[in-house]
Write an enzyme that holds these catalytic residues in place. Structure first.
Site, short mmCIF file in Angstrom:
data_model
loop_
_atom_site.label_atom_id
_atom_site.label_comp_id
_atom_site.label_asym_id
_atom_site.label_seq_id
_atom_site.Cartn_x
_atom_site.Cartn_y
_atom_site.Cartn_z
N ARG A 1 66.26 60.03 56.73
CA ARG A 1 67.27 59.87 57.79
C ARG A 1 68.61 60.49 57.38
NH1 ARG A 1 66.53 53.65 60.02
NH2 ARG A 1 64.28 53.68 60.24
N GLU B 1 62.63 59.51 69.20
CA GLU B 1 63.72 58.58 69.52
C GLU B 1 65.03 59.06 68.93
OE1 GLU B 1 63.74 54.71 67.61
OE2 GLU B 1 64.68 53.77 69.34
C1 LIG Z 1 66.01 49.62 64.52
C2 LIG Z 1 65.71 49.42 63.10
C3 LIG Z 1 65.60 47.97 62.69
C4 LIG Z 1 64.20 47.40 62.90
O1 LIG Z 1 63.20 48.27 62.35
C5 LIG Z 1 62.34 47.53 61.51
N1 LIG Z 1 61.83 48.44 60.48
C6 LIG Z 1 62.56 49.26 59.69
N2 LIG Z 1 61.75 49.95 58.87
C7 LIG Z 1 60.47 49.58 59.16
C8 LIG Z 1 59.18 49.93 58.67
N3 LIG Z 1 59.07 50.85 57.69
N4 LIG Z 1 58.09 49.34 59.19
C9 LIG Z 1 58.23 48.41 60.19
N5 LIG Z 1 59.42 48.02 60.71
C10 LIG Z 1 60.51 48.61 60.18
C11 LIG Z 1 63.22 46.42 60.97
O2 LIG Z 1 62.43 45.32 60.53
C12 LIG Z 1 64.01 46.07 62.21
O3 LIG Z 1 63.25 45.21 63.03
#
Ligand SMILES: CCC[C@H]1O[C@@H](n2cnc3c(N)ncnc32)[C@H](O)[C@@H]1O
Length: 483
Positions: A100, A171
């Protein structure tokens, strides 16, 4: 090239691609003509735009998780599991934080460490390092559409590789993946870099491949008033449409009061369609996505399921085309595959039970719809005005003037003077409206709703309410009542 909201000429776009593709060795794998042929061979089953269209016309809400791990075979196995066991309607590749920030060398080190450790040492899938052929192995491993989810201010190379790699949805946006995600990236740069992404999606469409573009509605995901997140979504839709994008999904982060959230989801597509029409963009397909609560979660998994179920119910009653699912591991970090699948299944149980139920029209719902329309229109109109009709220039000036102000955003280009707090029913209101361009009636509406809560709680509306509301859901409530 100085910033303006104008479709990039093809020669200008192609001259810039050389520098973008040279940023990492895998850029050499991208061949757009070959990629178009690949997408065409893949057929409609992989198209996120086609799936969203089905959802929209059949009144279904699609359930989509987040999911990203460091190792390619683990990502494939994870997505297969979430499709089979989790019953996911569509899937993601959630990209890691190094990627990112365009720190591909560190992402590479993370891949090596993960191989050595036998588990993921990155918080997402490092798609740029893997390249086009590997991305195709991911999308070919499942028979539902796969989307790229991340938080990248400069996503040009990520878009080149993943779109050539067969992903059919991407996105983000020049505002929504900068202001909540970065401290020091000028909007002039992030908006231009996302014009590149949208111009690439527009190029695919000109060659018969529809790429769905989804904007990150929740922003900081913490008490963001609907009028603000809607204004950002509408602006990103206008910026994308100028570059030739014709398939957009606008997002919104659930706040927790049902009437406000349903009003937010009912107004979002109409506002986008109104402004697209008004600005001369024809034939743009608009769908919506609700993100289940994006703020702090209870650590207790049973309570977390309560929050997840409430988000699912809200999405169903709001008629969202898609819902982004949370997991019972939300309070601790990246979820395990079982927890991820459990969140999807709990969500789909609620979606199915509410499939034939709808939110009844009430005076409260009508009022919330009017408030959100008035707020969004005030912000977007002022932004267009500041840009003398150019929404890109207007956005930069709107942030400088605090006309757009995102609560709790880290970016130094965000004024950060606005403060939200919940009213007595848990709807998000403006405690400090700062420089938002709202008329007296709107400002009085917010003030009175907060005063009502103050009377009930026997305290002045103030900063302590904001703090209490930020922690409330994690502590099992919605409104942060005084102890
Ligand atoms: C919008 C970003 C925040 C959300 O994005 C989830 N999040 C971030 N990285 C991963 C990942 N590698 N696998 C599954 N969920 C993920 C976080 O928990 C939070 O809900």
């Amino acid at each position: 090239m100085e910033l303006k909201n104008q479709k990039w000429p093809a020669d200008e776009f192609f001259s810039r691609r050389r520098e973008v593709l040279a940023a990492w060795p895998t850029g050499r794998e991208v061949d757009l003509d070959e990629a178009v042929a690949y997408h065409r061979r893949a057929g409609a089953g992989r198209s996120m735009a086609a799936l969203l269209d089905q959802a929209r016309t059949s009144g279904r809400t699609l359930a989509q998780p987040r999911a990203g791990v460091a190792l390619l075979l683990d990502q494939i196995e994870l997505l297969r599991y979430l499709a089979a066991e989790g019953e996911a309607d569509c899937l993601p590749a959630t990209i890691d934080s190094y990627t990112r920030q365009n720190r591909y060398a560190e992402a590479q080190a993370g891949i090596e460490e993960s191989r050595a450790a036998g588990r993921s040492m990155l918080n997402g899938f490092p798609a740029v390092n893997y390249g086009v052929a590997a991305c195709r192995r991911v999308v070919e491993a499942v028979d539902v559409p796969v989307q790229v989810r991340h938080g990248t201010p400069d996503a040009r190379l990520l878009a080149e590789i993943t779109l050539a790699g067969g992903f059919t949805s991407f996105e983000g946006g020049g505002i929504s993946y900068n202001i909540p995600y970065a401290k020091d990236v000028p909007l002039e740069k992030s908006i231009a870099d996302w014009q590149y992404v949208d111009r690439l999606a527009g190029w695919y469409l000109e060659h018969g491949v529809t790429i769905n573009r989804e904007f990150f509605g929740p922003l900081t995901g913490t008490l963001v008033p609907p009028g603000i997140s809607h204004a950002v979504g509408v602006i990103e839709a206008l910026l994308a449409a100028e570059q030739g994008v014709k398939n957009v999904t606008l997002g919104y982060g659930q706040c927790g009061n049902l009437i406000q959230d349903v009003a937010a989801m009912l107004t979002l597509p109409r506002l986008a369609e109104d402004y697209l029409e008004r600005c001369g963009y024809r034939g743009v397909t608009v769908t919506t996505v609700l993100h289940q609560w994006m703020g702090g979660f209870p650590a207790d998994e049973s309570k977390a399921f309560g929050v997840i179920a409430w988000g699912a119910a809200t999405a169903a009653l709001a008629g969202a085309d898609k819902v982004i699912v949370k997991t019972p591991h939300e309070a601790v970090g990246v979820p395990g595959k079982e927890a991820n699948a459990a969140g999807i299944k709990a969500t789909k149980q609620v979606l199915n039970m509410l499939r034939d139920q709808f939110m009844p029209p009430t005076p409260e719902l009508t009022e919330e719809i009017a408030v959100i329309r008035a707020e969004t229109t005030a912000i977007v109109d002022k932004t267009l005005d500041l840009g003398d009709g150019d929404v890109a220039l207007g956005t930069v000036r709107a942030f400088k003037a605090g006309v757009i102000d995102v609560p709790f955003a880290p970016s130094r280009f965000n004024a950060g003077r606005l403060l939200p707090a919940r009213d007595n029913r848990g709807a998000v209101r403006l405690l400090e409206p700062a420089n938002l361009p709202f008329d007296r009636a709107l400002l009085d509406f917010h003030r009175e709703r907060l005063a009502e809560r103050g009377r009930v709680e026997n305290r002045e509306p103030g900063f302590q309410m904001v703090i209490d509301d930020i922690y409330a859901i994690g502590k099992g409530m919605l409104v942060g009542r005084p102890r």
